[in-house]
Design an enzyme around this catalytic site. Structure first.
Site, PDB file in Angstrom:
ATOM      1  N   LYS A 210      48.038  33.853  43.641  1.00 36.07           N
ATOM      2  CA  LYS A 210      49.490  34.525  43.546  1.00 36.07           C
ATOM      3  C   LYS A 210      49.274  35.833  44.671  1.00 36.07           C
ATOM      4  CE  LYS A 210      52.158  37.218  40.258  1.00 36.07           C
ATOM      5  NZ  LYS A 210      52.441  37.359  38.685  1.00 36.07           N
ATOM      6  N   GLU A 216      37.259  36.709  46.029  1.00 34.40           N
ATOM      7  CA  GLU A 216      36.594  35.244  45.746  1.00 34.40           C
ATOM      8  C   GLU A 216      37.396  34.019  46.345  1.00 34.40           C
ATOM      9  OE1 GLU A 216      37.058  37.465  43.378  1.00 34.40           O
ATOM     10  OE2 GLU A 216      35.451  37.546  41.844  1.00 34.40           O
ATOM     11  N   GLY A 267      49.280  35.147  36.102  1.00 35.48           N
ATOM     12  CA  GLY A 267      48.240  34.282  36.397  1.00 35.48           C
ATOM     13  C   GLY A 267      47.904  33.256  35.210  1.00 35.48           C
ATOM     14  N   ARG A 268      47.652  33.992  34.039  1.00 36.98           N
ATOM     15  CA  ARG A 268      47.118  33.070  33.078  1.00 36.98           C
ATOM     16  C   ARG A 268      47.973  32.117  32.471  1.00 36.98           C
ATOM     17  NH1 ARG A 268      46.398  38.372  32.250  1.00 36.98           N
ATOM     18  NH2 ARG A 268      47.394  39.499  30.598  1.00 36.98           N
ATOM     19  N   GLU A 354      42.426  38.018  27.720  1.00 36.74           N
ATOM     20  CA  GLU A 354      42.980  38.917  28.424  1.00 36.74           C
ATOM     21  C   GLU A 354      44.119  39.497  28.218  1.00 36.74           C
ATOM     22  OE1 GLU A 354      41.603  38.385  33.004  1.00 36.74           O
ATOM     23  OE2 GLU A 354      43.686  37.690  33.257  1.00 36.74           O
ATOM     24  N   HIS A 385      26.439  19.821  16.577  1.00 39.90           N
ATOM     25  CA  HIS A 385      24.821  19.826  16.811  1.00 39.90           C
ATOM     26  C   HIS A 385      24.474  21.109  17.532  1.00 39.90           C
ATOM     27  CE1 HIS A 385      24.552  15.303  15.408  1.00 39.90           C
ATOM     28  NE2 HIS A 385      25.984  15.403  15.855  1.00 39.90           N
ATOM     29  N   LYS A 500      36.034  45.177  39.604  1.00 43.89           N
ATOM     30  CA  LYS A 500      36.299  45.131  40.802  1.00 43.89           C
ATOM     31  C   LYS A 500      36.146  46.218  41.865  1.00 43.89           C
ATOM     32  CE  LYS A 500      40.076  41.648  40.224  1.00 43.89           C
ATOM     33  NZ  LYS A 500      41.606  41.063  40.607  1.00 43.89           N
TER      34      LYS A 500
HETATM   35  C1  G6Q Z   1      45.571  36.405  35.175  1.00 43.78           C
HETATM   36  C2  G6Q Z   1      45.103  37.034  36.151  1.00 43.78           C
HETATM   37  C3  G6Q Z   1      43.945  36.824  36.736  1.00 43.78           C
HETATM   38  C4  G6Q Z   1      44.458  36.195  38.159  1.00 43.78           C
HETATM   39  C5  G6Q Z   1      43.084  36.106  39.006  1.00 43.78           C
HETATM   40  C6  G6Q Z   1      43.625  35.401  40.503  1.00 43.78           C
HETATM   41  O1  G6Q Z   1      46.797  36.429  34.496  1.00 43.78           O
HETATM   42  O2  G6Q Z   1      46.158  37.811  36.701  1.00 43.78           O
HETATM   43  O3  G6Q Z   1      42.966  36.000  36.407  1.00 43.78           O
HETATM   44  O4  G6Q Z   1      45.062  34.840  37.900  1.00 43.78           O
HETATM   45  O5  G6Q Z   1      42.701  37.200  39.382  1.00 43.78           O
HETATM   46  O6  G6Q Z   1      44.671  36.038  41.033  1.00 43.78           O
HETATM   47  P1  G6Q Z   1      45.412  35.573  42.229  1.00 43.78           P
HETATM   48  O7  G6Q Z   1      46.006  34.415  41.913  1.00 43.78           O
HETATM   49  O8  G6Q Z   1      46.141  36.466  42.710  1.00 43.78           O
HETATM   50  O9  G6Q Z   1      44.309  35.228  43.292  1.00 43.78           O
END
Ligand code: G6Q
Length: 540
Positions: A210, A216, A267-268, A354, A385, A500
């Site tokens: 996003k 990463e 994001g989540r 989160e 198990h 971070k």
């Molecule tokens: C979720 C967070 C986080 C995010 C990641 C990836 O709600 O915002 O997990 O989705 O850090 O972010 P980008 O999509 O910006 O790479």
């Protein structure tokens, strides 16, 4: 709508505190009756919730209803869907955004809650359908004219967990001849293992971010690009992107196709946006992806019901708060009896923890009660198990949410001793629920099961694209309702920022010592440098 009220300021709070001292004991002989098992049942969008094995009675349920009404959870949920700025902390620097993930699937009715966001969702779906059509009809192929058979999704956090959970859950509905692979970890071994085993000439790479700035993801994009270039392949003919408008990745020339996710989708909560859509459309086909959206939308609608007995996500939210804030149970296990849901708990770990792992309320004041619990789990029966010993006889009481399905996904189940494997699976699920609730008295302390361990069963007919969408939206709504009840902002994630920043500082040290052997970071960052030294990550 604001000001919002803290959980402990609602009149029902003290009432529930007092009820907790005399909460029913599930292990009392004859407490669990056929009538209770039948009556403590709710239904929403294809899912049945059986909650007779929770420490609830009519008085407690009535108080929980009052708590929901006093907290105005349904009004808040409707405001969210209409586009209220709910991702904010009043008076403080914050994300200050709308929260409109529900608009991604509010595409089936003539009167969506937020017409503008639904219009944007539809436009992206149209772009996706056109892309998938080109792939299906063979007008979009690799340079040799062969169809693409594989897709690598590069993304992390919300751009990975939800989509990955959905892909695993829906593998049985794959359209054949197409596979998805995921790279999320910046550990080079995650990416290299996948890149080295695929025929890259027939592989698409879907880079999902996003922000377009995540370390990463950008690193893994470069890792993948290097692998393509090494094989003489042009990344721009293989790489597609899903990103926010105006992000550094928003550059159509760099990608074969670009799709948008919008500022108002966290994001989540983004699995039903293009973040999940592009990959799921490729793997399952457009129709199946739309079925996921239809299931999610139906659950979003069902979650508007004010009567908690007819609203599964809200009832689960309140039961969770009853167990956590009033009965004092610190964690929650989500145990799906479905192999397809192998990554679903991992997605929930993020989505729940989160969202609601917060200490300050929406007015920026620290709260004096517990908020989000630790959530964990693993599919049954494998978990049985492994860690169920502790769930049954450990000193901590761990409330459980079981998830099951009446039928399995694939054909070919076998019958042994007159029962199918699916029946063995569901029998185990039901047995665990009863065993936890009733316990078993024995003179031998080692074989004594105290029981009275709260749990509920969430059940649908089958894990299909529709029910998967409904299940995803059910948990999203449950999390959002709990956030409203705790009066926390469930939509930001400041807690992940500090780590971070510190990692960036350490990376600067690593880069600097490559330039200059005598570099010493102790003057600017004594602790960070000392830790690097202690762990053997400095040259000196
Ligand atoms: C979720 C967070 C986080 C995010 C990641 C990836 O709600 O915002 O997990 O989705 O850090 O972010 P980008 O999509 O910006 O790479």
């Amino acid at each position: 709508m604001a000001p919002y009220t803290n959980l402990d300021k609602q009149p029902a709070f003290t009432q529930l505190q007092s009820l907790a001292t005399t909460a029913p004991d599930l292990s009392t002989p004859d407490f669990l009756t056929a009538l209770r098992l039948q009556e403590y049942h709710a239904h929403s969008a294809g899912f049945d919730l059986f909650f007779a094995t929770q420490r609830l009675d009519e008085t407690i349920l009535a108080s929980l209803q009052e708590l929901a009404d006093q907290s105005k959870v349904i009004e808040q949920f409707l405001a969210l869907k209409k586009g209220a700025v709910m991702n904010r902390i009043e008076g403080w620097d914050c994300e200050n955004r709308k929260v409109l993930h529900t608009a991604c699937r509010d595409i089936f009715s003539k009167n969506p809650h937020n017409p503008e966001a639904s219009k944007q969702a539809k436009a992206e779906l149209k772009k996706l359908a056109a892309f998938l059509m080109e792939l299906d009809q063979g007008t979009l192929t690799n340079d040799q004219g062969s169809p693409f058979t594989d897709m690598i999704q590069i993304g992390i956090g919300g751009s990975d967990l939800g989509p990955r959970a959905l892909y695993h859950a829906m593998a049985a509905y794959g359209r054949g001849g197409r596979k998805i692979h995921f790279i999320s970890n910046v550990d080079p071994d995650d990416g290299l293992a996948i890149l080295s085993r695929l025929d890259l000439s027939r592989t698409l790479v879907n880079v999902v971010s996003k922000s377009g700035t995540t370390l990463e993801t950008l690193t893994n994009e470069e890792l993948a690009k290097a692998a393509y270039l090494k094989k003489g392949l042009d990344p721009a003919r293989h790489f597609v992107a899903v990103t926010g408008q105006g992000s550094p990745m928003d550059d159509p020339h760099k990608y074969l196709r670009s799709f948008y996710m919008f500022d108002y989708i966290g994001g989540r909560y983004s699995a039903t946006s293009m973040v999940g859509g592009v990959m799921l459309g490729f793997a399952l086909g457009d129709e199946n992806f739309r079925e996921i959206l239809r299931g999610a939308h139906d659950m979003d609608q069902a979650a508007e019901e004010p009567n908690i007995r007819n609203n599964v996500p809200l009832l689960m939210a309140l039961t969770g708060i009853w167990n956590h804030n009033f009965l004092g149970h610190e964690t929650l296990a989500v145990l799906p009896y479905s192999q397809g849901l192998i990554r679903f708990t991992a997605h929930l770990q993020q989505c729940d923890m989160e969202s609601n792992g917060k200490s300050c309320n929406r007015q920026g004041e620290f709260v004096s009660y517990q908020t989000g619990p630790v959530l964990w789990g693993e599919p049954g029966t494998n978990g049985q198990h492994a860690f169920y010993q502790l769930i049954h006889q450990g000193t901590a009481i761990i409330p459980v949410e079981f998830i099951g399905f009446r039928t399995n996904q694939y054909d070919g189940d076998i019958t042994i001793k007159k029962t199918t494997s699916q029946e063995k699976l569901t029998a185990n699920l039901l047995a665990q629920s009863l065993a936890l609730a009733s316990g078993q008295h024995s003179a031998n302390p080692n074989r004594f099961f105290g029981g009275n361990r709260p749990n509920s069963i969430l059940m649908a007919d089958r894990l299909t694209p529709y029910s998967m969408g409904a299940l995803l939206a059910l948990y999203e709504a449950k999390i959002v309702f709990q956030g409203f009840l705790w009066n926390v902002n469930s939509f930001d994630q400041e807690g992940v920022q500090l780590g971070k920043i510190l990692a960036t500082r350490l990376l600067d040290h690593m880069a600097a010592q490559k330039e200059d052997e005598s570099y010493d970071g102790s003057s600017t960052d004594a602790l960070g440098w000392a830790l690097m030294k202690a762990t053997g990550l400095t040259k000196k």
